[in-house]
Design a protein around this motif. Structure first.
Motif, PDB file in Angstrom:
ATOM      1  N   PRO A 195       0.832  -1.203   0.000  1.00  0.00           N
ATOM      2  CA  PRO A 195       0.000   0.000   0.000  1.00  0.00           C
ATOM      3  C   PRO A 195       0.869   1.257   0.000  1.00  0.00           C
ATOM      4  O   PRO A 195       1.888   1.319   0.694  1.00  0.00           O
ATOM      5  N   ASN A 196       0.476   2.257  -0.797  1.00  0.00           N
ATOM      6  CA  ASN A 196       1.230   3.505  -0.764  1.00  0.00           C
ATOM      7  C   ASN A 196       0.568   4.548   0.132  1.00  0.00           C
ATOM      8  O   ASN A 196       1.158   5.564   0.457  1.00  0.00           O
ATOM      9  N   MET A 197      -0.704   4.318   0.514  1.00  0.00           N
ATOM     10  CA  MET A 197      -1.417   5.203   1.440  1.00  0.00           C
ATOM     11  C   MET A 197      -1.429   6.648   0.945  1.00  0.00           C
ATOM     12  O   MET A 197      -1.427   7.587   1.740  1.00  0.00           O
ATOM     13  N   THR A 198      -1.385   6.805  -0.343  1.00  0.00           N
ATOM     14  CA  THR A 198      -1.403   8.114  -1.019  1.00  0.00           C
ATOM     15  C   THR A 198      -0.404   9.061  -0.364  1.00  0.00           C
ATOM     16  O   THR A 198       0.736   8.699  -0.138  1.00  0.00           O
ATOM     17  N   LYS A 199      -0.839  10.271  -0.079  1.00  0.00           N
ATOM     18  CA  LYS A 199       0.087  11.272   0.457  1.00  0.00           C
ATOM     19  C   LYS A 199       0.183  11.216   1.980  1.00  0.00           C
ATOM     20  O   LYS A 199       0.851  12.049   2.596  1.00  0.00           O
ATOM     21  N   GLU A 200      -0.489  10.256   2.601  1.00  0.00           N
ATOM     22  CA  GLU A 200      -0.462  10.173   4.059  1.00  0.00           C
ATOM     23  C   GLU A 200       0.819   9.544   4.577  1.00  0.00           C
ATOM     24  O   GLU A 200       1.153   9.687   5.738  1.00  0.00           O
TER      25      GLU A 200
ATOM     26  N   ASP B 103       2.108   0.620  -4.461  1.00  0.00           N
ATOM     27  CA  ASP B 103       3.397   0.759  -5.130  1.00  0.00           C
ATOM     28  C   ASP B 103       3.844  -0.647  -5.525  1.00  0.00           C
ATOM     29  O   ASP B 103       3.971  -1.523  -4.657  1.00  0.00           O
ATOM     30  N   LYS B 104       4.083  -0.844  -6.796  1.00  0.00           N
ATOM     31  CA  LYS B 104       4.458  -2.169  -7.287  1.00  0.00           C
ATOM     32  C   LYS B 104       5.815  -2.099  -7.976  1.00  0.00           C
ATOM     33  O   LYS B 104       6.049  -1.218  -8.811  1.00  0.00           O
ATOM     34  N   GLN B 105       6.692  -3.018  -7.608  1.00  0.00           N
ATOM     35  CA  GLN B 105       8.023  -3.093  -8.207  1.00  0.00           C
ATOM     36  C   GLN B 105       8.266  -4.505  -8.723  1.00  0.00           C
ATOM     37  O   GLN B 105       8.097  -5.478  -8.002  1.00  0.00           O
ATOM     38  N   ASP B 106       8.659  -4.580  -9.987  1.00  0.00           N
ATOM     39  CA  ASP B 106       8.886  -5.864 -10.656  1.00  0.00           C
ATOM     40  C   ASP B 106      10.345  -5.891 -11.129  1.00  0.00           C
ATOM     41  O   ASP B 106      10.747  -5.075 -11.953  1.00  0.00           O
ATOM     42  N   ASP B 107      11.130  -6.829 -10.577  1.00  0.00           N
ATOM     43  CA  ASP B 107      12.552  -6.931 -10.917  1.00  0.00           C
ATOM     44  C   ASP B 107      12.830  -8.257 -11.614  1.00  0.00           C
ATOM     45  O   ASP B 107      12.319  -9.307 -11.185  1.00  0.00           O
TER      46      ASP B 107
END
Length: 708
Positions: free
Chosen positions: A517-522, A562-566
């Protein structure tokens, strides 16, 4: 609805631990009693004085009074010592010695004092065993004394070490068995019997001394090592479950220091910062990681593919790898097939249940409001009105009719209580009256899985090893998307072209996906942990219509990710030529492609008013999408030759010289756009806001290094 958390019964564990400590102390005291038949009463027992008031109390209750008034601790076995006898006994300012004699006078219980411990036993259970002083000498195969060999009575802590002449003395019984051991020698077990002296000979453990250790661009036998090197084998990883290699290395070797380095804690797929022998500079620094001869990321490996890990700790690391290794080197060797080995297929599957650690206990809403009101007596007023506290009491009793009748403007159709309507919105502060345990709400458990399969074998000319592994590691959070997944494959083939010429090929692939979760700007995890510890217990989870309250911050957690694919892909080629005995010529080539894709989607957070109508929370405006594409292409080649020889079988030498070529190309491009039309399909064509693009130019690195 409040969920129940199936936690650990820590008071029970504490009780069991105390009982275990008592049993251990009992065993230790018995061993001391076996070695000596002289029992002494501590002087403190005659000077420590107590006041006892016992009217038909059990012996156990009386000794509890003694423990409370003195520093004594009673050690006993509940199954063998009966302390349920009831006694009437009063004493004022009497020594502990006299009290014990009085209460045990007509019982089959005896006591022994060892320091501040009082050992209770049933009469006739003290083992009587004759001991003697045994002398001996420990020698090697050539008759030379072995200095510092360990000589221990098996199953006890009674032991000693040999002196400069290999001699030792030890108090033992005829029934004891001595365990004699020393590094580099095979351990021996020797019964004492009726012997008064022993002449013990230890044989060298050739398997241990001949074990090969990877050190830089070559290998050495353990017996020839002069530097500070620790070797961790795959056996040290067995039956240990962790999502990354850096987690598995904890406690595997001395001198390793680990820290998370972020505020996210042990999130799924957490990696740990590693340092060797403490901090090496004010700016920190991490060891140089080499995988099968080439630099790499140990957290991209499947732990099941690791054969050994060598840790170079001292200046020898810099002597081999130069300026890249001022903080030590971690050398990882992956598994491979063996020649003349039958085909073997193995599969391992693990189902892992993760639960949260011991969570803090929260006050219920009634106690919490009363405590804050009492504090308000000294601070200018009560933060909570009597009406609010009455609703808190009614909520905990389930008297929702009272709550409905006490709120004149309660919305029609609202059936869930805990939130207080205030105008057109729901109150976000001191007017609510729920009873929420936020630790219990947020944390639960997760079921994870790990699967590994391998195939290996070989003939007299060819050996091979193939493996695949899959890891699925999810969070213990009950809300939001939070997981880590990794897929690994490894293939190795080695071919003996001639007796003096070998060729090998290795391909290694790793794909990692991390979404959270990125929790938006919080904020991120740190914000969530701060919120859980600070949120009011009167704050409800739901509004009157069953929508998550914004103050619960669950809408923020579930709004975007937020998703990161390596992807890490290696192809390695190796060749070794042996023109003469002891002389090797090696040539290695590796090509690596590393791709990374990042996609951050911040969605609208919807809050509902008292009419059950949604509106966009201002903190999430505008919704947006960020994407980043990174690619690195790297190739390197090592060419080196070594010559091993010894003088008189006692002095071993290795001469090594070679060079290394490296080249790396890196580039990335990033885009950002706001106002997504459809959040279900986040993409740049689906967004109407202004676009921001950035790009990094191509970077080329070349290096030529000579090693001698």
């Amino acid at each position: 609805m409040k969920k129940k958390y199936a936690g650990i019964d820590y008071p029970l564990l504490l009780s069991e631990f105390k009982h275990l400590c008592r049993v251990m102390k009992l065993i230790l005291s018995l061993l001391l009693l076996c070695a000596s038949t002289v029992f002494s009463v501590n002087v403190n027992s005659q000077t420590a004085r107590v006041n006892i008031v016992a009217n038909e109390l059990t012996v156990k209750e009386i000794i509890n009074q003694i423990e409370e008034q003195t520093d004594f601790l009673f050690v006993y076995n509940n199954e063998k010592v009966d302390l349920n006898h009831r006694i009437s006994f009063n004493a004022s300012d009497v020594s502990v010695f006299n009290v014990l004699n009085q209460i045990f006078r007509n019982l089959d219980i005896v006591y022994v004092m060892e320091g501040n411990n009082i050992l209770l036993m049933k009469k006739g259970t003290l083992p009587q065993q004759d001991t003697k002083l045994l002398k001996g000498i420990v020698k090697d195969q050539s008759g030379e004394p072995v200095i510092g060999a360990n000589v221990v009575v098996k199953g006890t802590t009674n032991g000693t070490v040999t002196d400069l002449n290999g001699n030792f003395t030890l108090e033992v019984a005829d029934t004891d068995i001595l365990l004699v051991s020393f590094i580099g020698y095979m351990s021996r077990e020797i019964p004492v019997g009726n012997k008064k002296s022993l002449d013990i000979s230890l044989l060298e453990d050739s398997k241990t001394l001949d074990e090969v250790v990877v050190v830089g661009y070559g290998t050495q036998k353990k017996v020839n090592l002069t530097g500070a090197v620790n070797v961790i084998s795959d056996k040290d990883f067995k039956d240990r479950q962790a999502s990354t290699v850096s987690q598995l290395l904890q406690g595997a070797a001395p001198g390793f220091n680990f820290d998370i380095g972020t505020q996210n804690g042990f999130e799924p797929g957490a990696t740990m910062n590693i340092s060797i022998r403490g901090m090496g500079s004010l700016n920190g620094g991490s060891p140089y990681v080499v995988i099968d001869g080439f630099p790499g990321d140990l957290n991209n490996l499947n732990p099941e593919d690791i054969e050994s890990v060598s840790v170079l700790k001292d200046a020898a690391a810099s002597a081999i790898y130069g300026a890249r290794a001022p903080y030590g080197v971690i050398l990882i060797t992956t598994k491979k097939g063996k020649r003349n080995e039958k085909v073997s297929v193995s599969y391992t599957g693990n189902l892992i249940v993760k639960t949260a650690q011991k969570l803090p206990e929260s006050l219920d809403s009634y106690t919490w409001t009363r405590v804050l009101n009492e504090a308000g007596d000294n601070m200018g007023g009560h933060p909570f009105s009597n009406e609010t506290i009455d609703r808190v009491i009614a909520y905990q009793k389930g008297d929702f009719d009272y709550i409905r009748n006490s709120i004149p403007d309660w919305p029609d159709g609202a059936t869930i209580f805990g939130a207080m309507p205030e105008g057109n919105v729901w109150n976000n502060a001191n007017l609510n009256y729920a009873n929420t345990d936020w630790w219990d709400i947020y944390f639960g458990n997760s079921v994870n899985q790990k699967h590994d399969i391998s195939l290996h074998g070989g003939t007299d000319k060819v050996s091979y090893y193939f493996s695949a592994g899959y890891m699925d590691d999810s969070s213990v959070l009950n809300f939001g998307t939070d997981y880590f997944k990794r897929l690994n494959t490894l293939g190795k083939i080695s071919v003996a072209i001639t007796d003096w010429w070998d060729f090998g090929y290795e391909t290694r692939f790793a794909k990692k996906i991390r979404e959270k979760p990125n929790m938006t700007k919080e904020g991120d995890y740190s914000f969530m942990y701060r919120h859980i510890s600070r949120n009011y217990p009167i704050t409800p989870l739901y509004d009157g219509f069953g929508n998550y309250m914004f103050e619960s911050h669950i809408p923020s957690i579930e709004s975007g990710t937020d998703k990161q694919d390596d992807i890490d892909y290696w192809n390695n080629f190796r060749m070794e030529i042996r023109p003469l005995k002891g002389w090797k010529i090696n040539a290695d080539f590796a090509y690596n492609v590393y791709n990374q894709e990042i996609s951050n989607v911040e969605k609208y957070i919807y809050t509902y008013d008292v009419n059950n109508q949604p509106y966009e929370n201002g903190i999430s405006i505008p919704n947006n999408l960020l994407r980043r594409k990174y690619i690195k292409k790297y190739w390197t080649t090592n060419i080196f030759t070594s010559y091993d020889f010894n003088i008189n079988e006692d002095h071993n030498f290795t001469v090594l010289t070679g060079m290394q070529f490296e080249r790396g190309d890196e580039s990335w491009v990033q885009g950002y756009k706001t106002d997504l039309i459809s959040e279900k399909v986040p993409s740049f064509p689906n967004a109407t806001g202004d676009a921001l693009l950035s790009e990094a130019w191509l970077i080329i690195l070349r290096k030529v290094t000579s090693r001698e």
